[in-house]
Motif scaffolding. Structure first.
Motif, PDB file in Angstrom:
ATOM      1  N   ARG A 156       0.857  -1.193   0.000  1.00 19.59           N
ATOM      2  CA  ARG A 156       0.000   0.000   0.000  1.00 19.59           C
ATOM      3  C   ARG A 156       0.883   1.230   0.000  1.00 19.59           C
ATOM      4  O   ARG A 156       1.974   1.223   0.580  1.00 19.59           O
ATOM      5  CB  ARG A 156      -0.879   0.025   1.260  1.00 19.59           C
ATOM      6  N   HIS A 157       0.384   2.314  -0.593  1.00 22.56           N
ATOM      7  CA  HIS A 157       1.137   3.562  -0.589  1.00 22.56           C
ATOM      8  C   HIS A 157       1.336   4.044   0.851  1.00 22.56           C
ATOM      9  O   HIS A 157       0.429   3.951   1.678  1.00 22.56           O
ATOM     10  CB  HIS A 157       0.406   4.641  -1.391  1.00 22.56           C
ATOM     11  N   LEU A 158       2.532   4.603   1.100  1.00 23.28           N
ATOM     12  CA  LEU A 158       2.864   4.999   2.473  1.00 23.28           C
ATOM     13  C   LEU A 158       1.916   6.045   3.045  1.00 23.28           C
ATOM     14  O   LEU A 158       1.552   5.976   4.223  1.00 23.28           O
ATOM     15  CB  LEU A 158       4.301   5.541   2.520  1.00 23.28           C
ATOM     16  N   ILE A 179       6.589  13.436   8.511  1.00 26.04           N
ATOM     17  CA  ILE A 179       7.340  12.185   8.729  1.00 26.04           C
ATOM     18  C   ILE A 179       7.977  11.710   7.426  1.00 26.04           C
ATOM     19  O   ILE A 179       9.164  11.373   7.378  1.00 26.04           O
ATOM     20  CB  ILE A 179       6.396  11.099   9.320  1.00 26.04           C
ATOM     21  N   LEU A 180       7.208  11.719   6.332  1.00 22.89           N
ATOM     22  CA  LEU A 180       7.745  11.244   5.050  1.00 22.89           C
ATOM     23  C   LEU A 180       8.825  12.183   4.522  1.00 22.89           C
ATOM     24  O   LEU A 180       9.805  11.745   3.911  1.00 22.89           O
ATOM     25  CB  LEU A 180       6.608  11.083   4.030  1.00 22.89           C
ATOM     26  N   TRP A 181       8.665  13.482   4.774  1.00 25.94           N
ATOM     27  CA  TRP A 181       9.686  14.445   4.348  1.00 25.94           C
ATOM     28  C   TRP A 181      10.970  14.249   5.155  1.00 25.94           C
ATOM     29  O   TRP A 181      12.071  14.231   4.607  1.00 25.94           O
ATOM     30  CB  TRP A 181       9.150  15.874   4.508  1.00 25.94           C
ATOM     31  N   GLU A 182      10.827  14.071   6.469  1.00 22.80           N
ATOM     32  CA  GLU A 182      11.994  13.789   7.313  1.00 22.80           C
ATOM     33  C   GLU A 182      12.735  12.551   6.814  1.00 22.80           C
ATOM     34  O   GLU A 182      13.959  12.504   6.811  1.00 22.80           O
ATOM     35  CB  GLU A 182      11.550  13.534   8.764  1.00 22.80           C
ATOM     36  N   ALA A 183      11.964  11.541   6.415  1.00 22.88           N
ATOM     37  CA  ALA A 183      12.549  10.260   6.006  1.00 22.88           C
ATOM     38  C   ALA A 183      12.981  10.267   4.543  1.00 22.88           C
ATOM     39  O   ALA A 183      13.538   9.286   4.064  1.00 22.88           O
ATOM     40  CB  ALA A 183      11.536   9.141   6.255  1.00 22.88           C
ATOM     41  N   ARG A 184      12.710  11.364   3.832  1.00 20.81           N
ATOM     42  CA  ARG A 184      13.003  11.473   2.395  1.00 20.81           C
ATOM     43  C   ARG A 184      12.404  10.293   1.627  1.00 20.81           C
ATOM     44  O   ARG A 184      13.053   9.660   0.793  1.00 20.81           O
ATOM     45  CB  ARG A 184      14.513  11.527   2.145  1.00 20.81           C
ATOM     46  N   LEU A 185      11.140   9.998   1.920  1.00 23.21           N
ATOM     47  CA  LEU A 185      10.455   8.890   1.257  1.00 23.21           C
ATOM     48  C   LEU A 185       9.260   9.418   0.465  1.00 23.21           C
ATOM     49  O   LEU A 185       8.563  10.329   0.913  1.00 23.21           O
ATOM     50  CB  LEU A 185       9.956   7.873   2.287  1.00 23.21           C
ATOM     51  N   SER A 186       9.015   8.818  -0.690  1.00 26.15           N
ATOM     52  CA  SER A 186       7.870   9.220  -1.500  1.00 26.15           C
ATOM     53  C   SER A 186       6.570   8.764  -0.858  1.00 26.15           C
ATOM     54  O   SER A 186       6.459   7.613  -0.421  1.00 26.15           O
ATOM     55  CB  SER A 186       7.970   8.598  -2.902  1.00 26.15           C
ATOM     56  N   PRO A 187       5.562   9.651  -0.838  1.00 26.64           N
ATOM     57  CA  PRO A 187       4.256   9.224  -0.315  1.00 26.64           C
ATOM     58  C   PRO A 187       3.631   8.125  -1.179  1.00 26.64           C
ATOM     59  O   PRO A 187       2.738   7.410  -0.737  1.00 26.64           O
ATOM     60  CB  PRO A 187       3.416  10.508  -0.360  1.00 26.64           C
ATOM     61  N   PHE A 188       4.141   7.981  -2.404  1.00 27.04           N
ATOM     62  CA  PHE A 188       3.611   6.965  -3.330  1.00 27.04           C
ATOM     63  C   PHE A 188       4.385   5.653  -3.270  1.00 27.04           C
ATOM     64  O   PHE A 188       4.054   4.698  -3.949  1.00 27.04           O
ATOM     65  CB  PHE A 188       3.636   7.502  -4.765  1.00 27.04           C
ATOM     66  N   HIS A 189       5.424   5.617  -2.463  1.00 23.08           N
ATOM     67  CA  HIS A 189       6.186   4.396  -2.279  1.00 23.08           C
ATOM     68  C   HIS A 189       5.296   3.384  -1.560  1.00 23.08           C
ATOM     69  O   HIS A 189       4.501   3.746  -0.703  1.00 23.08           O
ATOM     70  CB  HIS A 189       7.391   4.729  -1.394  1.00 23.08           C
ATOM     71  N   LYS A 190       5.453   2.109  -1.902  1.00 24.43           N
ATOM     72  CA  LYS A 190       4.669   1.092  -1.201  1.00 24.43           C
ATOM     73  C   LYS A 190       5.467   0.524  -0.027  1.00 24.43           C
ATOM     74  O   LYS A 190       6.676   0.304  -0.135  1.00 24.43           O
ATOM     75  CB  LYS A 190       4.293  -0.029  -2.157  1.00 24.43           C
TER      76      LYS A 190
END
Ligand SMILES: [Zn+2]
Length: 282
Positions: A156-158, A179-190
């Motif tokens: 599922r998307h994060l 949180i996702l910005w801090e982690a440098r992760l795409s919100p669309f990443h599964k």
């Protein structure tokens, strides 16, 4: 939408202000607010408030004699203490707990919809309530790394998954962006596509919740205001430069929320389509 830092600071302040206070009476002007009928609200009369705590995004008011009030604020509810009683004409009032010393613990809801609710339960039944037993691990303090890794190992998307209280409890539409910005992760990443290093970054990203709470501890006095000074750095700041790399933050608008991200650091430079053309409408 109150999330862990906002509900936690409210619970701490309410607990400090109200513990020991005796209930005179309780009533629910919101016709659909109480989701339980037994015990009735009148069972609170004469009891003392022991403390106010939090489970996920839900405040819990504990009374002596083993009764607990589990509250779900939904998107626009606030649980606050007031020195004077509310006028019964106040259409925002959903639940009024009148204290013998003249104060009032009030569940109010902003906006026109009646969504916030409460349940009066024997204290021993709270942990088994359907809204509690289905919760994932608390997002703050962060669960052990392995527990987080197992919880998010889903295709599922994060962004929606981290807001799903059954996956991890306490995160909503504002703090998920941080949180996702801090982690440098795409919100669309599964979730199931994350490698172990990315899971570690997400785990470390949950620290923003604790830092927000520390901020509230510093700036908020005895009374929590209607609108909290949320220390958000990217959420709803689309069009502004990323505080870390300076790239213009982008957003995708959904029916009831906005997702903000840094395309340079989170989506590999990709700007996701936003049919509302947010920056032109701003
Ligand atoms: Zn950036």
């Amino acid at each position: 939408m109150p999330e862990i830092p906002e509900v936690e600071i409210a619970a701490r302040r309410l607990s400090a202000a109200l513990s020991g206070a005796e209930v005179e009476s309780a009533l629910a002007p919101g016709m659909v607010t109480m989701k339980t009928v037994n015990p009735p609200l009148s069972a609170l009369e004469g009891r003392r408030i022991e403390r106010v705590r939090r489970i996920g995004k839900m405040p819990v008011v504990e009374f002596d004699g083993e009764l607990s009030l589990l509250v779900h604020l939904m998107s626009a509810g606030r649980l606050q203490a007031f020195d004077k009683r509310a006028s019964l004409r106040d259409k925002r009032s959903r639940l009024l707990i009148r204290l013998a010393d003249g104060r009032e613990l009030r569940l109010r809801e902003f906006g026109t919809k009646q969504r916030a609710w409460a349940k009066l339960l024997p204290a021993a039944d709270v942990a088994d309530d359907e809204m509690v037993v289905t919760l994932g691990p608390e997002a703050w303090p962060a669960p052990p790394l392995e527990e987080l890794a197992a919880a998010i190992d889903q295709p599922r998307h994060l962004h929606p998954m981290l807001r799903d209280q059954r996956v991890i409890a306490g995160i909503g539409r504002s703090w998920v962006d941080e949180i996702l910005w801090e982690a440098r992760l795409s919100p669309f990443h599964k979730g199931s596509d994350l490698d172990s290093e990315e899971v570690e970054r997400l785990h470390a990203g949950l620290d923003v919740l604790g830092r927000a709470l520390e901020h509230y501890e510093e700036v908020i006095g005895d009374t929590v205001p209607d609108k909290l000074p949320m220390p958000l750095r990217v959420h709803r700041r689309q069009g502004e430069p990323c505080p870390r790399c300076g790239t213009t933050l982008e957003a995708v608008h959904f029916a009831e929320h906005v997702m903000t991200y840094c395309p340079e650091e989170q989506t590999g430079g990709k700007v996701h389509k936003d049919r509302r053309l947010s920056r032109l409408l701003k």
